[in-house]
Design an enzyme around this catalytic site. Structure first.
Site, PDB file in Angstrom:
ATOM      1  N   GLY A   1      28.737  24.587   4.124  1.00 20.61           N
ATOM      2  CA  GLY A   1      29.309  25.551   3.202  1.00 20.61           C
ATOM      3  C   GLY A   1      30.688  25.078   2.765  1.00 20.61           C
TER       4      GLY A   1
ATOM      5  N   GLN B   1      39.129  25.595  -0.686  1.00 18.34           N
ATOM      6  CA  GLN B   1      39.177  24.381   0.145  1.00 18.34           C
ATOM      7  C   GLN B   1      39.325  23.111  -0.695  1.00 18.34           C
ATOM      8  OE1 GLN B   1      35.492  25.636   2.521  1.00 18.34           O
ATOM      9  NE2 GLN B   1      36.655  24.473   4.048  1.00 18.34           N
TER      10      GLN B   1
ATOM     11  N   CYS C   1      34.959  24.150  10.669  1.00 21.28           N
ATOM     12  CA  CYS C   1      35.390  24.282   9.279  1.00 21.28           C
ATOM     13  C   CYS C   1      35.863  22.922   8.785  1.00 21.28           C
ATOM     14  CB  CYS C   1      36.533  25.284   9.195  1.00 21.28           C
ATOM     15  SG  CYS C   1      37.145  25.542   7.522  1.00 21.28           S
ATOM     16  N   LEU C   2      35.463  22.560   7.587  1.00 23.66           N
ATOM     17  CA  LEU C   2      35.876  21.262   7.028  1.00 23.66           C
ATOM     18  C   LEU C   2      37.389  21.189   6.853  1.00 23.66           C
ATOM     19  CD1 LEU C   2      33.016  20.828   4.401  1.00 23.66           C
ATOM     20  CD2 LEU C   2      33.271  19.592   6.561  1.00 23.66           C
TER      21      LEU C   2
ATOM     22  N   HIS D   1      31.921  33.425   6.694  1.00 22.20           N
ATOM     23  CA  HIS D   1      32.975  32.413   6.858  1.00 22.20           C
ATOM     24  C   HIS D   1      33.511  31.989   5.488  1.00 22.20           C
ATOM     25  CE1 HIS D   1      34.414  28.497   8.879  1.00 22.20           C
ATOM     26  NE2 HIS D   1      34.539  28.243   7.583  1.00 22.20           N
ATOM     27  N   GLU D   2      32.589  31.776   4.530  1.00 22.89           N
ATOM     28  CA  GLU D   2      33.014  31.335   3.185  1.00 22.89           C
ATOM     29  C   GLU D   2      33.752  32.443   2.441  1.00 22.89           C
ATOM     30  OE1 GLU D   2      32.965  28.300   2.813  1.00 22.89           O
ATOM     31  OE2 GLU D   2      31.512  27.889   4.386  1.00 22.89           O
TER      32      GLU D   2
ATOM     33  N   HIS E   1      37.275  32.608   3.373  1.00 20.62           N
ATOM     34  CA  HIS E   1      38.118  31.612   2.694  1.00 20.62           C
ATOM     35  C   HIS E   1      38.661  32.179   1.385  1.00 20.62           C
ATOM     36  CE1 HIS E   1      38.005  27.892   4.954  1.00 20.62           C
ATOM     37  NE2 HIS E   1      36.682  27.914   5.069  1.00 20.62           N
TER      38      HIS E   1
END
Ligand SMILES: [Zn+2]
Length: 192
Positions: free
Chosen positions: A45, A50, A93-94, A135-136, A139
C-alpha cells in the site's frame, strides 16, 4: 514514473492531505506513479503524502493466499462502518523502513471512495486488507503506524533511524558504498 518515498522525519508525513475534487489527468498520473512505486518498493500500500503529494489518494494491492485484490486505487477514502471487534497485525511502513510493530485496529471496515473512473464505490474489507486500508487512510491524516504504539517504543525506533541516517551520511562523506538493506520476504510483503 518512480517517485522517491519520504521517510520518517519529513514534515509532509505529518500533515493532513486535501480531498480530490475530480479524477483529473494529473491525478491519473499520480495513481500510475504510486502503483509503480508501490510495486518497486515493494509494498502492499502507498498513500500520496508518502511521495510528497498532500492529496487524499491511496493505492493498495494485497496478494496473499487468502486474499488477492489486484491493484486498487482510492481517492477520498473514508471509513463509513467499523466492527467492534479489533484485530492485531504486525505492521510496517515504507516510510519507516525496517521497523515492525503490533497495531490493533477494527477487524472489519467498510470504505467509501472514488475509483479511477470517478465513481463512488463502497468496499467491505477484512483481514489484511482492512488493516492496510486503515493504515493508508491514517497517512492522509498525517498519522503513521508508530503513532499508535507507545512513546517509549516510538522513540526507540526514531533514534535507530536517526543513527542509521548519520552512519549513511558519514559513509557517503567517506566515499564508502551505501550499506545495502536486507529484508526477508515476509517483511517486504508487510510494508505499506
Ligand atoms: Zn505506511
Amino acid at each position: 514514473m518512480l517517485r522517491p518515498i519520504l521517510r520518517l522525519g519529513d514534515s509532509i508525513l505529518s500533515e493532513p492531505a486535501r480531498a480530490v475534487a475530480t479524477i483529473t489527468p494529473e491525478i491519473e498520473t499520480l495513481i500510475d506513479d504510486m502503483i509503480e512505486t508501490m510495486y518497486a518498493a515493494p509494498g502492499i500500500g502507498l498513500a500520496a503524502p508518502q511521495v510528497g503529494e498532500l492529496k487524499r489518494v491511496v493505492v493498495l494491492d494485497i496478494d496473499r493466499e487468502d486474499v488477492k485484490t489486484g491493484p486498487l486505487c482510492m481517492a477520498n477514502p473514508e471509513v463509513i462502518d467499523a466492527s467492534d471487534e479489533d484485530v492485531t497485525y504486525e505492521e510496517g511502513c515504507l516510510s519507516v523502513p525496517e521497523h515492525y510493530s503490533d497495531v490493533a485496529r477494527p477487524a472489519k471496515v467498510t470504505v467509501r471512495y472514488l475509483d479511477r473512473d470517478g465513481e463512488t464505490k463502497e468496499l467491505a474489507c477484512e483481514g489484511l486488507l482492512a488493516t492496510c486500508v486503515q493504515h493508508e487512510i491514517d497517512h492522509l491524516d498525517g498519522i503513521l503506524f508508530i503513532d499508535h504504539i507507545s512513546s517509549l517504543k516510538r522513540n526507540m525506533i526514531l533514534r535507530k533511524l536517526l543513527k542509521a541516517r548519520k552512519e549513511k551520511e558519514r559513509d557517503e562523506a567517506e566515499g564508502k558504498p551505501a550499506t545495502k538493506l536486507k529484508m526477508t520476504a515476509k517483511e517486504e510483503a508487510a510494508e505499506a
